[in-house]
Structure formats: C-alpha cells, structure tokens
Write a protein that holds these residues in place. Structure first.
Motif, PDB file in Angstrom:
ATOM      1  N   PRO A 139     -38.774  10.984   2.688  1.00 39.59           N
ATOM      2  CA  PRO A 139     -38.289   9.966   1.949  1.00 39.59           C
ATOM      3  C   PRO A 139     -38.046  10.526   0.509  1.00 39.59           C
ATOM      4  O   PRO A 139     -37.148   9.937  -0.338  1.00 39.59           O
ATOM      5  N   THR A 140     -38.481  11.482   0.011  1.00 36.19           N
ATOM      6  CA  THR A 140     -38.227  12.162  -1.401  1.00 36.19           C
ATOM      7  C   THR A 140     -36.945  12.882  -1.396  1.00 36.19           C
ATOM      8  O   THR A 140     -36.479  13.140  -2.526  1.00 36.19           O
ATOM      9  N   GLU A 141     -36.396  13.307  -0.327  1.00 37.54           N
ATOM     10  CA  GLU A 141     -35.163  14.045  -0.382  1.00 37.54           C
ATOM     11  C   GLU A 141     -33.974  13.007  -0.692  1.00 37.54           C
ATOM     12  O   GLU A 141     -33.742  12.084  -0.357  1.00 37.54           O
ATOM     13  N   PRO A 142     -33.201  13.796  -1.751  1.00 32.80           N
ATOM     14  CA  PRO A 142     -32.150  12.957  -2.200  1.00 32.80           C
ATOM     15  C   PRO A 142     -31.224  12.619  -1.179  1.00 32.80           C
ATOM     16  O   PRO A 142     -30.837  13.300  -0.116  1.00 32.80           O
ATOM     17  N   THR A 143     -30.295  11.480  -1.385  1.00 36.92           N
ATOM     18  CA  THR A 143     -29.344  11.026  -0.330  1.00 36.92           C
ATOM     19  C   THR A 143     -28.137  11.955  -0.613  1.00 36.92           C
ATOM     20  O   THR A 143     -27.972  12.858  -1.661  1.00 36.92           O
ATOM     21  N   THR A 144     -26.960  11.859   0.333  1.00 36.70           N
ATOM     22  CA  THR A 144     -25.934  12.733   0.299  1.00 36.70           C
ATOM     23  C   THR A 144     -24.984  12.699  -1.250  1.00 36.70           C
ATOM     24  O   THR A 144     -24.942  13.593  -1.889  1.00 36.70           O
ATOM     25  N   ALA A 145     -24.919  11.376  -1.693  1.00 43.66           N
ATOM     26  CA  ALA A 145     -24.488  11.454  -3.082  1.00 43.66           C
ATOM     27  C   ALA A 145     -25.019  12.040  -4.164  1.00 43.66           C
ATOM     28  O   ALA A 145     -24.599  12.654  -5.130  1.00 43.66           O
ATOM     29  N   GLU A 146     -26.483  11.912  -4.185  1.00 45.10           N
ATOM     30  CA  GLU A 146     -27.331  12.743  -5.162  1.00 45.10           C
ATOM     31  C   GLU A 146     -27.343  14.181  -5.119  1.00 45.10           C
ATOM     32  O   GLU A 146     -27.658  14.772  -5.897  1.00 45.10           O
ATOM     33  N   SER A 147     -27.341  14.672  -3.759  1.00 43.36           N
ATOM     34  CA  SER A 147     -27.558  16.109  -3.692  1.00 43.36           C
ATOM     35  C   SER A 147     -26.153  16.840  -3.813  1.00 43.36           C
ATOM     36  O   SER A 147     -26.260  18.122  -3.655  1.00 43.36           O
ATOM     37  N   GLU A 148     -25.087  16.273  -3.701  1.00 41.16           N
ATOM     38  CA  GLU A 148     -23.932  16.763  -3.692  1.00 41.16           C
ATOM     39  C   GLU A 148     -23.546  17.359  -5.135  1.00 41.16           C
ATOM     40  O   GLU A 148     -24.010  16.636  -6.184  1.00 41.16           O
ATOM     41  N   PRO A 149     -23.211  18.618  -5.442  1.00 42.34           N
ATOM     42  CA  PRO A 149     -22.955  19.395  -6.850  1.00 42.34           C
ATOM     43  C   PRO A 149     -21.801  18.754  -7.404  1.00 42.34           C
ATOM     44  O   PRO A 149     -20.929  18.166  -6.695  1.00 42.34           O
ATOM     45  N   GLU A 150     -21.934  18.257  -8.638  1.00 40.00           N
ATOM     46  CA  GLU A 150     -20.668  17.988  -9.346  1.00 40.00           C
ATOM     47  C   GLU A 150     -19.589  18.839  -9.524  1.00 40.00           C
ATOM     48  O   GLU A 150     -20.043  20.073  -9.671  1.00 40.00           O
ATOM     49  N   GLU A 151     -18.340  18.764  -9.283  1.00 42.60           N
ATOM     50  CA  GLU A 151     -17.164  19.711  -9.499  1.00 42.60           C
ATOM     51  C   GLU A 151     -16.521  19.283 -10.917  1.00 42.60           C
ATOM     52  O   GLU A 151     -16.400  18.415 -11.166  1.00 42.60           O
TER      53      GLU A 151
END
Length: 151
Positions: A139-151
């Motif tokens: 459960p400590t893994e970031p969700t998709t939105a949190e883990s996506e790199p900012e462009e």
C-alpha cells in the motif's frame, strides 16, 4: 479555439480566425461520425445492416457518419448496441462523457485501432485488477497519478 483558413480575398494564404461555436459542434459531429464508421468497418457490417441492428434509419445513420447530424445519447446507445461496443465509448467520443483517467498503458489500449471495444475493456479490467492487487500487497506504492513523471 483558433483555426487556419484561407483568406477569401487572397490567393489561398492562410489567416487566423476564431472558430465559431457552431463550427465546434460540427467538429464533434464529424468526429463521432468518423468513429462510428471506423467501428462499423472494423465489425465488417454495412451501413444498412447497422441501421437495422440499431433501429436507426439508414439515411439518418448516413448523415451521422458524414458529420451532418449530431446524434443524441439515446441514438448513440442504440448504435453502440448494434456495433456491440460500449455506449460509454461512443459517449466519450461524442464529448458527452470525459475520457476516463488513464496513464500510458490504458491510453495505449484505448488508442489501439486493431482491438474491439470489448477487447479493450477486458484488457483494461485485467490491468486494473493487477494494479489493485499490487496496491493491496504494497500500500505504500504511489498511485498512477503520483508515479507519472511530470512533462
């Protein structure tokens, strides 16, 4: 929205003009019509066959595909039933619903033109089930939105 159109008084040179609201509606109609035609061709059924399956008149369906008419949600639902695809897919394409939140994998699945809507939905369901399982285990893994790199 700004579009490039040839100036009538010139020799075809483009000029920038503001698109009218009705032009935007026409674009949506064209987009959904093209999408319906593509899905119909993928299903290898004729316009006349889809007309019968969907319970929509042949001339009206033709006008939708050509972008002359913008179908209601009810008509889209009938067309989706005739095409055996999800009504949600047509609603998103028509601008009635927002595109579901995704990421690179779901976006790639949705963009694949060689998959049917049903195949896309099955793949998305399997993918999401794996992600839910992994979040439950860690459960400590970031969700998709949190883990996506900012462009």
């Amino acid at each position: 929205m700004v579009t490039e159109t040839p100036a009538p008084e010139s020799n075809g040179a483009a000029r920038t003009v503001d698109a009218k609201p009705m032009d935007k509606v026409a674009d949506i109609g064209r987009d959904i019509g093209e999408y319906i035609r593509q899905q119909r061709n993928n299903a290898k059924i004729s316009l006349r066959q889809l007309s019968k399956l969907a319970g929509v008149s042949n001339p009206y369906l033709s006008q939708i595909e050509r972008g002359v008419r913008k179908p209601s949600a009810e008509i889209l639902q009938q067309i989706a039933k005739g095409l055996r695809i999800s009504a949600e897919a047509l609603y998103v394409q028509a601008g009635i619903l927002d595109l579901p939140v995704g990421g690179p994998v779901p976006d790639a699945i949705r963009a694949d033109t060689e998959l049917s809507e049903r195949q896309k939905q099955v793949l998305l369901d399997v993918y999401e089930s794996f992600r839910r399982e992994n979040r439950a285990v860690n459960p400590t893994e970031p969700t998709t939105a949190e883990s996506e790199p900012e462009e």
